[in-house]
Scaffold this motif. Structure first.
Motif, PDB file in Angstrom:
ATOM      1  N   ASN B 131      -3.123 -82.447  -7.566  1.00 22.29           N
ATOM      2  CA  ASN B 131      -3.111 -82.654  -9.011  1.00 22.29           C
ATOM      3  C   ASN B 131      -4.505 -82.618  -9.624  1.00 22.29           C
ATOM      4  O   ASN B 131      -4.639 -82.530 -10.839  1.00 22.29           O
ATOM      5  CB  ASN B 131      -2.433 -83.984  -9.351  1.00 22.29           C
ATOM      6  N   SER B 132      -5.537 -82.716  -8.776  1.00 21.51           N
ATOM      7  CA  SER B 132      -6.901 -82.617  -9.300  1.00 21.51           C
ATOM      8  C   SER B 132      -7.416 -81.186  -9.267  1.00 21.51           C
ATOM      9  O   SER B 132      -8.078 -80.740 -10.184  1.00 21.51           O
ATOM     10  CB  SER B 132      -7.856 -83.482  -8.464  1.00 21.51           C
ATOM     11  N   TYR B 133      -7.128 -80.488  -8.173  1.00 23.13           N
ATOM     12  CA  TYR B 133      -7.784 -79.201  -7.957  1.00 23.13           C
ATOM     13  C   TYR B 133      -6.882 -77.991  -8.179  1.00 23.13           C
ATOM     14  O   TYR B 133      -7.362 -76.888  -8.345  1.00 23.13           O
ATOM     15  CB  TYR B 133      -8.352 -79.139  -6.531  1.00 23.13           C
ATOM     16  N   HIS B 136      -3.645 -77.134 -12.513  1.00 23.63           N
ATOM     17  CA  HIS B 136      -3.796 -76.431 -13.790  1.00 23.63           C
ATOM     18  C   HIS B 136      -3.445 -74.948 -13.684  1.00 23.63           C
ATOM     19  O   HIS B 136      -3.110 -74.332 -14.693  1.00 23.63           O
ATOM     20  CB  HIS B 136      -5.186 -76.650 -14.376  1.00 23.63           C
ATOM     21  N   VAL B 155      -0.412 -65.860 -10.772  1.00 25.58           N
ATOM     22  CA  VAL B 155      -0.350 -66.995  -9.854  1.00 25.58           C
ATOM     23  C   VAL B 155       1.000 -66.962  -9.140  1.00 25.58           C
ATOM     24  O   VAL B 155       2.041 -67.070  -9.771  1.00 25.58           O
ATOM     25  CB  VAL B 155      -0.526 -68.327 -10.607  1.00 25.58           C
ATOM     26  N   ARG B 181      -6.641 -62.835  -7.024  1.00 30.38           N
ATOM     27  CA  ARG B 181      -7.316 -63.356  -8.215  1.00 30.38           C
ATOM     28  C   ARG B 181      -7.814 -64.781  -8.040  1.00 30.38           C
ATOM     29  O   ARG B 181      -8.562 -65.289  -8.864  1.00 30.38           O
ATOM     30  CB  ARG B 181      -6.345 -63.314  -9.393  1.00 30.38           C
ATOM     31  N   GLY B 183      -9.980 -67.843  -6.830  1.00 28.71           N
ATOM     32  CA  GLY B 183     -11.363 -68.003  -6.401  1.00 28.71           C
ATOM     33  C   GLY B 183     -11.471 -68.866  -5.161  1.00 28.71           C
ATOM     34  O   GLY B 183     -10.506 -69.513  -4.752  1.00 28.71           O
ATOM     35  N   ALA B 184     -12.668 -68.875  -4.537  1.00 26.68           N
ATOM     36  CA  ALA B 184     -12.902 -69.684  -3.345  1.00 26.68           C
ATOM     37  C   ALA B 184     -13.166 -71.128  -3.752  1.00 26.68           C
ATOM     38  O   ALA B 184     -13.988 -71.387  -4.623  1.00 26.68           O
ATOM     39  CB  ALA B 184     -14.090 -69.125  -2.589  1.00 26.68           C
ATOM     40  N   HIS B 185     -12.428 -72.061  -3.109  1.00 25.22           N
ATOM     41  CA  HIS B 185     -12.591 -73.470  -3.472  1.00 25.22           C
ATOM     42  C   HIS B 185     -13.222 -74.279  -2.345  1.00 25.22           C
ATOM     43  O   HIS B 185     -13.183 -75.502  -2.374  1.00 25.22           O
ATOM     44  CB  HIS B 185     -11.244 -74.062  -3.884  1.00 25.22           C
ATOM     45  N   SER B 187     -16.287 -74.759  -1.689  1.00 22.23           N
ATOM     46  CA  SER B 187     -17.460 -75.536  -2.081  1.00 22.23           C
ATOM     47  C   SER B 187     -17.073 -76.815  -2.821  1.00 22.23           C
ATOM     48  O   SER B 187     -17.855 -77.742  -2.909  1.00 22.23           O
ATOM     49  CB  SER B 187     -18.381 -74.691  -2.970  1.00 22.23           C
ATOM     50  N   GLN B 188     -15.857 -76.840  -3.362  1.00 22.76           N
ATOM     51  CA  GLN B 188     -15.462 -77.997  -4.161  1.00 22.76           C
ATOM     52  C   GLN B 188     -14.679 -79.031  -3.362  1.00 22.76           C
ATOM     53  O   GLN B 188     -14.772 -80.214  -3.619  1.00 22.76           O
ATOM     54  CB  GLN B 188     -14.543 -77.547  -5.317  1.00 22.76           C
ATOM     55  N   SER B 190     -13.461 -80.714   0.246  1.00 22.72           N
ATOM     56  CA  SER B 190     -13.913 -80.866   1.626  1.00 22.72           C
ATOM     57  C   SER B 190     -12.829 -80.384   2.595  1.00 22.72           C
ATOM     58  O   SER B 190     -11.656 -80.270   2.230  1.00 22.72           O
ATOM     59  CB  SER B 190     -14.235 -82.331   1.908  1.00 22.72           C
ATOM     60  N   ASP B 193      -9.933 -82.787   2.843  1.00 16.32           N
ATOM     61  CA  ASP B 193      -9.076 -82.759   1.649  1.00 16.32           C
ATOM     62  C   ASP B 193      -8.240 -81.484   1.587  1.00 16.32           C
ATOM     63  O   ASP B 193      -7.085 -81.507   1.167  1.00 16.32           O
ATOM     64  CB  ASP B 193      -9.930 -82.878   0.384  1.00 16.32           C
TER      65      ASP B 193
END
Lengths: 430, 207
Positions: B131-133, B136, B155, B181, B183-185, B187-188, B190, B193
């Motif tokens: 729900n955070s990452y 949306h 999506v 489409r 993006g790489a996540h 870096s955001q 861990s 997670d």
């Protein structure tokens, strides 16, 4: 006689015109109705059950990359059945790479046009493929304007909803009041002058009354009166004192600081309208002292595809700045808004992760800010006050279990932050 | 007498006005009460002052050849005050870095095993992280209908035929490096997670 006939003719002519317009109106109406019903008429050739089956398949599997009327990731599928044979379409859906590998000219051209993105292979049965093609046919028969109009109006509403309408109304009402008051003043002045003029002309008045009527208002006399001078001095001193004290309280407090940022980034758009969670960009907020400002690669997660706002096409100049930064590798120098003095220590993870405090508690309605400003004053009194009032978020946190037990033995009040050292100087100043 | 009062009145008004202008507004951060205690002497991450003349007027160190407020590290790229971890180092007490390159999606799907079991606690944490990452774009049920997803387009719903049966390793690799489409996540989010999110996404695949 001739005039009479003319009149009669005229009457007849009017009647004729009326009937004609009525007929044309009705026929036009029915024509319009026919127009609206037109797609259904062409649909008649297609089985409605097949079309609806195709619609659900299309929405479940294809809308990710395709739309009927616009290019998304793959081409717009309007009239696709006219561009290629049904057999070709079926083969392409089932295994596009095979069609491309076979050297089919159209397929290779498509593949290159769409940046060599391979379409996922879908193992649909022939019946399912027929229904999808039927759906595309029925959608292609519908007029194009309706669909486009609805999408743009939806975008337009979303954008216009953000402008402050209430504020404009209040100003208009205030201006109206001022105008009415001025009019009332003018009317009163006119009444007074008319009345004094009348009284002056009246010869039945005695000397005393005449003096009273002839009395003139003198500003000079009023200004010299002690009462007036005292009044003015008092107000002057009060205002000066108030603004001096207010001014002194702003020293060292950056509340309201709203610097211009290198890119016109709007939290209102990102956090408000699109509801992107704060932690998506401010990744450090649960883990570290600083909440962190996202680097360009996080912006590009979305902006690699989104290049403009409000349904406009082309590259927005503000988003172009992100692309420039991503290409050159030069970091974007955002201006820091919340500059807590170096003499005080603050840790985000302690408050957000452990304490469970919402971002908005300190940062205010950030999802409504087009340009971010410092909402809270961030003074020591502000911190301390919250530490006095806030209960420790001890639920489900073993670290606090024994502390809560001990506290409950001696006190009836819930465990507050001040009870675990939230007022100690050295907690924040060291 | 009157002239004197007038002078003192005007002066006091000027003083009050001057004090009011100390308040922060727009680009002006406001007057600092004790600037030497406000500005960090060590390098302060996310606070960078490149201008060497800033704070010259109360410089306490004549030998450093720059003003009191200057806070930039000339040995870093772009004089930044923070830097990435040194190359080829591993943070203690955490997972080893994920080294499978972006183009080896098939390999990751076969090799990678989720270190977390699908327990209620892991799923609950995974949901919070999702729900955070993710929400949306992917929407609350993973149908690709999030607030951004509707505008972003493309999506994939988790329960669509194309991705319904993809294993955890595939999902982990896609979160880390992105695909199509997306993006790489890496870096955001861990490693830990990401694996928790994988568990939660797998429940959405099977709805």
């Amino acid at each position: 006689m001739s005039i009479n006939r003319l009149k009669f003719n005229h009457h007849l002519f009017c009647q004729f015109l009326l009937t004609l317009s009525l007929i044309s109106f009705i026929s036009f109406g029915s024509l319009a109705q026919e127009d609206a019903a037109a797609p259904e008429a062409t649909d008649a050739g297609l089985d409605p059950a097949l079309v609806s089956a195709g619609e659900s398949l299309f929405n479940g599997n294809c809308t990710v990359c395709h739309a009927i009327n616009e290019k998304v990731i793959g081409p717009a599928l309007r009239d696709a059945h006219e561009r290629q044979s049904e057999e070709w379409i079926k083969a392409f859906i089932k295994n596009s790479s095979k069609v491309i590998a076979s050297g089919d000219e159209y397929a290779v051209a498509l593949y290159n046009e769409y940046n060599q993105t391979q379409m996922t292979a879908f193992a649909f049965s022939d019946d399912e493929l027929n229904s999808i093609i039927a759906y595309i046919k029925s959608e292609s028969a519908k007029p194009i304007e309706a669909a486009v109009a609805t999408t743009t109006s939806a975008d337009g509403e979303a954008v216009s909803a953000s402008s402050g309408v209430a504020g404009e109304y209040i100003t208009a009402i205030l201006i109206g009041f001022v105008v009415v008051l001025i009019l009332i003043l003018i009317v009163l002045f006119l009444i007074i002058s008319v009345l004094t003029k009348y009284l002056k002309e009246n010869k039945e008045l005695d000397e005393e009354e005449r003096d009273l009527v002839g009395q003139e208002f003198s500003i000079g006399q009023l200004a010299k009166s002690n009462a007036f001078l005292g009044f003015v001095t008092f107000f002057f001193l009060a205002i000066v004192l108030k603004s001096a004290i207010d001014g002194l309280f702003t020293v060292g407090v950056q509340q309201g600081y709203q610097p211009k940022q290198p890119i016109a980034f709007s939290h209102q758009l990102h956090a408000g309208q699109y509801e992107i969670e704060c932690v998506y960009c401010h990744t450090g907020v649960n883990k570290a002292k600083s909440a962190n400002i996202p680097s360009v690669n996080i912006c590009m997660n979305c902006h690699s595809a989104i290049q403009n706002v409000g349904g406009q096409t082309g590259m927005s100049p503000e988003i172009q700045k992100i692309y420039d930064a991503a290409e050159s590798g030069v970091p974007i120098e955002w201006v820091r808004v919340h500059n807590l003095p170096d003499l005080a220590y603050f840790n985000h993870s302690q408050h957000v992760k452990v304490g469970g405090i919402e971002c908005q508690t300190c940062h205010g309605p950030i999802e409504e800010m087009a340009v971010v400003y410092q909402y809270s004053d961030l003074t020591m009194g502000w911190c301390i006050n919250c530490h006095r009032e806030t209960e420790v978020n001890a639920k489900g946190n073993e670290y606090y279990t024994k502390l809560v037990e001990l506290h409950d033995q001696t006190s009836k009040n819930p465990l507050k932050v001040q009870d675990i050292g939230g007022l100690e100087c050295s907690k924040c100043h060291y | 007498m009157i002239r004197r009062t007038l002078y003192s009145g005007v002066l006091s008004m000027l003083a009050a006005g001057l004090l009011l202008s100390c308040a922060a507004k727009n680009d002006f951060p406001g007057l600092e009460y004790s600037p030497q205690m406000y500005h960090s002497t060590p390098y302060e991450p996310l606070t960078q002052i490149k201008d060497e003349d800033q704070g010259n007027w109360l410089d306490s160190n004549d030998e450093d050849a720059h003003g009191e407020f200057y806070n930039s590290n000339p040995y870093n790229n772009f004089d930044m005050t923070m830097r990435e971890p040194a190359a080829n180092t591993v943070k203690r007490g955490s997972y080893l870095p994920y080294r499978i390159p972006k183009d080896s999606l098939e390999l990751a799907a076969q090799l990678m095993v989720n270190p977390f079991d699908s327990t209620a606690a892991v799923l609950a944490e995974g949901k919070v992280l999702y729900n955070s990452y993710c929400i949306h774009c992917h929407g609350s049920k993973g149908m690709g209908d999030g607030t951004v997803g509707k505008v972003y387009k493309g999506v994939t719903p988790y329960n669509s035929r194309a991705v319904k049966d993809k294993p955890g390793g595939h999902i982990f690799h896609v979160i880390t490096h992105g695909k199509g489409r997306m993006g790489a996540h890496g870096s955001q989010v861990s490693v830990e997670d990401r694996w928790k999110i994988v568990r939660y996404v797998q429940t959405l695949q099977n709805q």
